[in-house]
Design a protein around this motif. Structure first.
Motif, PDB file in Angstrom:
ATOM      1  N   GLU A   1      -2.412   4.400 -14.623  1.00 20.18           N
ATOM      2  CA  GLU A   1      -3.039   4.387 -13.832  1.00 20.18           C
ATOM      3  C   GLU A   1      -3.430   4.307 -12.774  1.00 20.18           C
ATOM      4  N   ALA A   2      -2.093   3.390 -12.291  1.00 21.43           N
ATOM      5  CA  ALA A   2      -2.677   3.510 -10.764  1.00 21.43           C
ATOM      6  C   ALA A   2      -3.357   5.200 -10.053  1.00 21.43           C
ATOM      7  N   TYR A   3      -3.201   6.234 -10.756  1.00 18.43           N
ATOM      8  CA  TYR A   3      -3.469   7.368 -10.932  1.00 18.43           C
ATOM      9  C   TYR A   3      -5.150   6.896 -10.968  1.00 18.43           C
ATOM     10  N   VAL A   4      -5.638   6.770 -12.167  1.00 18.11           N
ATOM     11  CA  VAL A   4      -7.475   6.419 -12.104  1.00 18.11           C
ATOM     12  C   VAL A   4      -7.752   5.585 -11.263  1.00 18.11           C
ATOM     13  N   ALA A   5      -6.627   4.748 -11.062  1.00 21.64           N
ATOM     14  CA  ALA A   5      -7.580   3.771  -9.615  1.00 21.64           C
ATOM     15  C   ALA A   5      -7.809   4.663  -8.517  1.00 21.64           C
ATOM     16  N   ALA A   6      -6.597   5.317  -7.978  1.00 26.70           N
ATOM     17  CA  ALA A   6      -6.986   5.943  -6.799  1.00 26.70           C
ATOM     18  C   ALA A   6      -8.146   7.166  -7.088  1.00 26.70           C
ATOM     19  N   ILE A   7      -8.313   7.701  -8.015  1.00 29.45           N
ATOM     20  CA  ILE A   7      -9.644   8.842  -8.122  1.00 29.45           C
ATOM     21  C   ILE A   7     -11.245   7.902  -7.567  1.00 29.45           C
ATOM     22  N   ILE A   8     -10.659   6.696  -8.311  1.00 26.27           N
ATOM     23  CA  ILE A   8     -12.121   5.736  -8.004  1.00 26.27           C
ATOM     24  C   ILE A   8     -12.532   5.196  -6.394  1.00 26.27           C
TER      25      ILE A   8
ATOM     26  N   ASP B   1      -5.218  -0.301 -14.597  1.00 29.06           N
ATOM     27  CA  ASP B   1      -5.280  -0.869 -15.301  1.00 29.06           C
ATOM     28  C   ASP B   1      -7.052  -1.721 -16.171  1.00 29.06           C
ATOM     29  N   ALA B   2      -7.120  -2.361 -15.418  1.00 32.82           N
ATOM     30  CA  ALA B   2      -8.609  -2.889 -16.031  1.00 32.82           C
ATOM     31  C   ALA B   2      -9.649  -1.564 -15.949  1.00 32.82           C
ATOM     32  N   TYR B   3      -9.920  -0.600 -14.663  1.00 31.75           N
ATOM     33  CA  TYR B   3     -10.230  -0.008 -15.321  1.00 31.75           C
ATOM     34  C   TYR B   3      -9.998   0.961 -16.622  1.00 31.75           C
ATOM     35  N   VAL B   4      -9.253   1.719 -16.758  1.00 31.82           N
ATOM     36  CA  VAL B   4      -8.600   2.035 -18.041  1.00 31.82           C
ATOM     37  C   VAL B   4      -8.992   1.989 -19.158  1.00 31.82           C
ATOM     38  N   GLU B   5      -8.640   0.096 -19.477  1.00 28.32           N
ATOM     39  CA  GLU B   5      -9.938  -0.773 -20.743  1.00 28.32           C
ATOM     40  C   GLU B   5     -11.127  -0.712 -20.355  1.00 28.32           C
ATOM     41  N   LEU B   6     -11.368  -0.758 -19.536  1.00 28.48           N
ATOM     42  CA  LEU B   6     -12.957  -0.891 -19.705  1.00 28.48           C
ATOM     43  C   LEU B   6     -13.274   0.207 -20.167  1.00 28.48           C
ATOM     44  N   ILE B   7     -13.011   1.491 -19.169  1.00 28.96           N
ATOM     45  CA  ILE B   7     -13.917   2.602 -19.919  1.00 28.96           C
ATOM     46  C   ILE B   7     -13.351   2.798 -21.426  1.00 28.96           C
ATOM     47  N   ALA B   8     -12.191   1.949 -22.059  1.00 26.44           N
ATOM     48  CA  ALA B   8     -11.928   2.732 -23.588  1.00 26.44           C
ATOM     49  C   ALA B   8     -12.616   2.070 -24.741  1.00 26.44           C
ATOM     50  N   THR B   9     -12.831   0.828 -23.806  1.00 31.36           N
ATOM     51  CA  THR B   9     -13.323  -0.098 -24.722  1.00 31.36           C
ATOM     52  C   THR B   9     -15.439   0.493 -23.951  1.00 31.36           C
ATOM     53  N   ARG B  10     -15.893   0.624 -23.703  1.00 31.14           N
ATOM     54  CA  ARG B  10     -16.971   1.428 -23.861  1.00 31.14           C
ATOM     55  C   ARG B  10     -16.872   2.869 -24.371  1.00 31.14           C
ATOM     56  N   LEU B  11     -16.216   3.590 -24.226  1.00 28.47           N
ATOM     57  CA  LEU B  11     -16.137   4.459 -24.965  1.00 28.47           C
ATOM     58  C   LEU B  11     -15.718   4.488 -26.818  1.00 28.47           C
TER      59      LEU B  11
ATOM     60  N   ASP C   1       1.140  -1.377  -0.174  1.00 28.50           N
ATOM     61  CA  ASP C   1       0.106   0.252  -0.243  1.00 28.50           C
ATOM     62  C   ASP C   1       0.586   1.183   0.088  1.00 28.50           C
ATOM     63  N   LEU C   2       2.385   1.106   0.420  1.00 25.98           N
ATOM     64  CA  LEU C   2       2.982   2.379   0.235  1.00 25.98           C
ATOM     65  C   LEU C   2       3.880   2.481  -1.168  1.00 25.98           C
ATOM     66  N   SER C   3       3.129   2.143  -2.597  1.00 30.02           N
ATOM     67  CA  SER C   3       3.360   2.166  -3.458  1.00 30.02           C
ATOM     68  C   SER C   3       1.997   1.807  -4.187  1.00 30.02           C
ATOM     69  N   TYR C   4       2.554   2.171  -5.904  1.00 36.16           N
ATOM     70  CA  TYR C   4       1.681   1.958  -6.428  1.00 36.16           C
ATOM     71  C   TYR C   4       1.467   0.609  -6.978  1.00 36.16           C
ATOM     72  N   ASP C   5       2.375  -0.230  -6.517  1.00 30.84           N
ATOM     73  CA  ASP C   5       2.060  -1.787  -7.381  1.00 30.84           C
ATOM     74  C   ASP C   5       0.611  -2.349  -7.278  1.00 30.84           C
ATOM     75  N   ARG C   6       0.263  -2.206  -6.440  1.00 30.57           N
ATOM     76  CA  ARG C   6      -1.203  -2.937  -6.096  1.00 30.57           C
ATOM     77  C   ARG C   6      -2.736  -1.717  -7.572  1.00 30.57           C
ATOM     78  N   LEU C   7      -2.403  -0.684  -6.348  1.00 30.17           N
ATOM     79  CA  LEU C   7      -3.133   0.010  -7.235  1.00 30.17           C
ATOM     80  C   LEU C   7      -3.125   0.320  -8.853  1.00 30.17           C
TER      81      LEU C   7
END
Length: 375
Positions: free
Chosen positions: A233-240, A162-172, A151-157
């Motif tokens: 990609e980590a930034y996108v996850a953190a927003i959500i 990555d999954a959110y970015v691909e999902l949003i791109a697919t929908r667009l 949790d101290l790094s972007y490793d999990r985020l």
């Protein structure tokens, strides 16, 4: 006059001790650590930047004898920049140690403006400051991932982002290009989510300047590019994650605004009606006649993983052997083949001649069948 020449000679020789002393005096970087309040730190840093810019400007406008030795003096400027970077770090540490979330947020916004970069939509904030810190921390700077919380790094985020970015791109892509074949959808989506694209956005928003990464990454372009993409990609996850109610909608709206300019030039990929192949076949096909659609040359690779295909249509029958009728190109073999058929239909003299032979053959066959039935 003599003293002036002596001063210029001293600068042109680029003596390290003298130059370093001059940089220190003009910028006052050595006093940065003594400033205690956050606002004073930031005011001092702005002064450092102004003075450093002046120093570089003076060197660039110097006589040739000085400009020729800028490479030597650059060593001292790098030292000054390193001290400036330490001043930034102390500012962040002071803000964090105060235990005041509002002050930390204020500091982040002042140094990294989220009001919108020219040509880019406004960068949504991360409401959870611990997540924001993790986004810009490389796993390699927090120690062994097996012993220290990821949790101290972007490793999990990054995995979630990555999954959110691909999902949003697919929908667009789905909404913008109705009825587009799945293969073409995948190609266009890749244009949006590939690492080069995300790293480009990360740089535009200044993520690279905020990131804490191992030093060796900066000297490895491919690795550094991958790291910037991961941070995005980590930034996108953190927003959500930091806004469970509206975070996803905010991220989707932001990414869509980012990607629309890349899609605006792809409206031509909307699939045609593919009626030309049917029209050509109806006009000249018959028993024993063959129409072949053949790749005339290798496809060209385009940016974003897409390709341009080149197809020709050839006729064998009615007295013609492998006769070229037309050629076409497109972003798929199907569209290229349909364009080839369209070009063949425009070649009216040849197509009309072939069609005339077909009609004569059909008329003869019809007469023979009628005669056979009468007998």
């Amino acid at each position: 006059m003599g003293s002036k020449r002596k001063s210029e000679d001293s600068i042109s020789r680029g003596t390290p001790d003298n130059t370093e002393k001059r940089v220190k005096t003009s910028t006052g970087l050595e006093n940065a650590g003594a400033i205690s309040s956050e606002s004073s730190f930031q005011e001092q840093i702005r002064c450092h930047l102004t003075e450093l810019e002046k120093l570089i400007g003076q060197m660039m406008n110097s006589p040739d004898s000085i400009r020729d030795h800028i490479t030597e003096a650059r060593h001292d400027i790098v030292k000054a920049a390193a001290k400036l970077e330490k001043a930034f770090a102390k500012t962040k540490d002071t803000s964090s140690s105060g235990g005041n979330d509002s002050n930390e947020s204020k500091h982040s916004e002042q140094n990294f403006d989220i009001s919108g970069t020219p040509g880019l939509p406004q960068l949504p904030p991360i409401k959870d400051k611990s997540l924001e810190k993790a986004v810009f921390t490389h796993p390699g700077v927090v120690g062994d991932c097996n012993t220290i919380s990821s949790d101290l790094s972007y490793d999990r985020l990054e995995i979630l982002g990555d999954a959110y970015v691909e999902l949003i791109a697919t929908r667009l892509v789905w909404d913008r290009f109705p009825n587009l074949p799945s293969g073409r959808m995948s190609q266009i989506r890749e244009l949006l989510v590939k690492n080069e694209t995300l790293a480009e956005y990360a740089t535009s928003y200044g993520f690279d300047r905020r990131a804490s990464v191992p030093r060796d990454h900066l000297n490895q372009p491919k690795r550094w590019n991958k790291t910037k993409g991961d941070i995005f990609e980590a930034y996108v996850a953190a927003i959500i994650l930091s806004d469970r109610t509206n975070g996803y909608d905010v991220a989707e709206r932001w990414l869509s605004q980012l990607w629309i300019p890349k899609l605006s030039g792809l409206d031509h990929v909307r699939p045609p009606n593919f009626q030309c192949k049917e029209a050509l076949a109806k006009k000249i096909m018959g028993k024993g006649v063959k129409l072949k659609y053949i790749d005339e040359r290798p496809p060209i690779q385009l940016k974003g993983g897409m390709q341009t295909f080149f197809v020709g249509v050839y006729l064998t029958g009615w007295g013609w052997d492998n006769q070229h009728l037309g050629s076409g190109q497109g972003l798929s073999k199907t569209s290229a083949g349909d364009q080839a058929a369209s070009q063949a239909l425009l070649n009216k003299p040849l197509i009309d001649e072939i069609a005339a032979v077909k009609r004569a053959y059909d008329a003869k066959t019809k007469t023979e069948r009628a005669t056979l039935n009468q007998s």
